[in-house]
Design a protein around this motif. Structure first.
Motif: not given
Length: 256
Positions: A189-197, A211-224
């Motif tokens: 998993a890459g850097p999460m947007a939530s980790a940067y305030g 062009g953007r940081t990751a969001v949890p849904a990116d990881v969740a969809n990969a799990c699916l």
């Protein structure tokens, strides 16, 4: 694309908040019976961080209290999951994390706890999960949530990075031993947007090809995907969910 997990049971460690919460919610939306675990129940006053049980499609995940750093608690967790649902098809080892710490001064106790949570705990939960999955005709899928820190460490993350690097190797080792009945895969998993305030990683986005940081849904969809039939030939794989990584420093300093 609709992915149907009806009739399947999914266990997500650390599933009451953050990435784990979204992973659990995504599996619920796909029709799975979902169980989440944490050290404190979201329904108790002891939880002060705003955690809540994941819900989707009019259904709610079940909660089992467990400290997965304790081998006995990990075994009991899997036993309770099977007792509640009757089977276990997917395990997502999501629980993890660490605050930054100076490697020169950090205490041995800190290092032990970080390694226990990010490397040992996934092993402790995977062992009993494997035993259950091997007894099922359909086998099962284990997904370990790693981090780019395990491949490209950052200052302040020595213990965490070492543990996450170990998790990737553990994934590949378990895949060799437990295939073909149980598939074991890894997500970097890459850097999460939530980790940067407040800016959500806007300043970091410029060094990421997507062009953007990751969001949890990116990881969740990969799990699916990894847990489902579309990935039936994948085991020992590392799925990089990091937006392409980072541009090389020499490129950043020389580009117009």
């Amino acid at each position: 694309m609709s992915i149907d997990f009806a009739g399947r049971a999914v266990l997500v460690t650390g599933g009451t908040k953050g990435i784990g919460h979204v992973i659990a919610r995504t599996f619920l939306a796909a029709g799975a019976d979902v169980l989440v675990c944490g050290r404190n129940s979201p329904d108790t006053p002891a939880t002060t961080d705003g955690t809540a049980l994941p819900t989707a499609g009019g259904r709610t995940a079940r909660f089992v209290a467990a400290d997965v750093r304790d081998p006995a608690a990990a075994v009991h967790l899997v036993e309770q999951a099977v007792e509640l649902v009757g089977r276990l098809d997917v395990l997502v080892n999501n629980a993890g994390g660490s605050p930054d710490a100076d490697a020169a001064t950090v205490s041995p106790r800190f290092v032990e706890r970080v390694v226990a949570l990010n490397l040992l705990a996934p092993f402790y939960v995977a062992q009993p999960a494997n035993r259950v999955m091997r007894s099922q005709d359909t086998g099962g899928s284990i997904i370990n949530i790693g981090s780019v820190s395990g491949v490209h460490p950052q200052p302040g993350t020595a213990a965490y990075s070492a543990a996450k690097a170990g998790l990737l190797t553990l994934t590949r080792a378990l895949a060799l031993e437990w295939s073909p009945k149980v598939r074991v895969n890894h997500i970097t998993a890459g850097p999460m947007a939530s980790a940067y305030g407040e800016d959500g990683g806007a300043a970091v986005a410029g060094v990421i090809p997507m062009g953007r940081t990751a969001v949890p849904a990116d990881v969740a969809n990969a799990c699916l995907f990894l847990a489902g039939d579309l990935a039936s030939y994948l085991t020992g794989a590392d799925l990089a969910v990091h937006g392409g990584g980072e541009y090389p420093a020499r490129y950043l300093v020389t580009r117009p």
